[in-house]
Write a protein that holds these residues in place. Structure first.
Motif, mmCIF file in Angstrom:
data_model
loop_
_atom_site.group_PDB
_atom_site.id
_atom_site.type_symbol
_atom_site.label_atom_id
_atom_site.label_comp_id
_atom_site.label_asym_id
_atom_site.label_seq_id
_atom_site.Cartn_x
_atom_site.Cartn_y
_atom_site.Cartn_z
ATOM 1 N N MET A 1 0.831 -1.176 0.000
ATOM 2 C CA MET A 1 0.000 0.000 0.000
ATOM 3 C C MET A 1 0.884 1.252 0.000
ATOM 4 N N GLU A 2 0.607 2.167 -0.879
ATOM 5 C CA GLU A 2 1.380 3.404 -0.993
ATOM 6 C C GLU A 2 0.904 4.428 0.043
ATOM 7 N N PRO A 3 1.816 5.245 0.567
ATOM 8 C CA PRO A 3 1.412 6.278 1.532
ATOM 9 C C PRO A 3 0.633 7.398 0.849
ATOM 10 N N ASN A 4 -0.201 8.069 1.622
ATOM 11 C CA ASN A 4 -0.935 9.228 1.133
ATOM 12 C C ASN A 4 -0.010 10.433 1.245
ATOM 13 N N LEU A 5 0.432 10.971 0.117
ATOM 14 C CA LEU A 5 1.401 12.055 0.118
ATOM 15 C C LEU A 5 0.760 13.420 -0.105
ATOM 16 N N VAL A 6 -0.492 13.567 0.270
ATOM 17 C CA VAL A 6 -1.201 14.837 0.119
ATOM 18 C C VAL A 6 -1.138 15.581 1.452
ATOM 19 N N THR A 7 -0.676 16.817 1.401
ATOM 20 C CA THR A 7 -0.566 17.623 2.615
ATOM 21 C C THR A 7 -1.905 18.268 2.939
ATOM 22 N N ASP A 8 -2.300 18.147 4.182
ATOM 23 C CA ASP A 8 -3.529 18.778 4.651
ATOM 24 C C ASP A 8 -3.406 20.284 4.421
ATOM 25 N N PRO A 9 -4.354 20.905 3.740
ATOM 26 C CA PRO A 9 -4.272 22.344 3.455
ATOM 27 C C PRO A 9 -4.095 23.208 4.707
ATOM 28 N N LYS A 10 -4.538 22.724 5.864
ATOM 29 C CA LYS A 10 -4.407 23.499 7.099
ATOM 30 C C LYS A 10 -2.951 23.678 7.512
ATOM 31 N N ILE A 11 -2.056 22.827 7.022
ATOM 32 C CA ILE A 11 -0.647 22.927 7.438
ATOM 33 C C ILE A 11 0.292 23.221 6.265
#
Length: 54
Positions: A1-11
């Motif tokens: 399973m690949e990691p989720n590499l999307v940054t939360d817009p709040k940070i």
């Protein structure tokens, strides 16, 4: 399973600051003395490398 590499817009501001400081220890304009280094790091932080060692 690949990691989720999307940054939360709040940070995103934190991400942008980290990008500007990377590689942190190769930026003389951020300081070259030990005191400068200590000011940029958190004393209680530790990192786990790919080997699984601290």
């Amino acid at each position: 399973m690949e990691p989720n590499l999307v940054t939360d817009p709040k940070i995103l501001s934190v991400l942008n600051e980290l990008i500007q400081r990377e590689p942190i220890f190769h930026r003389p304009e951020l300081g070259t003395r030990r005191a400068d280094f200590e000011q940029m790091t958190e004393a209680t932080f530790w990192e786990v490398g790919a080997s699984g060692r601290r």
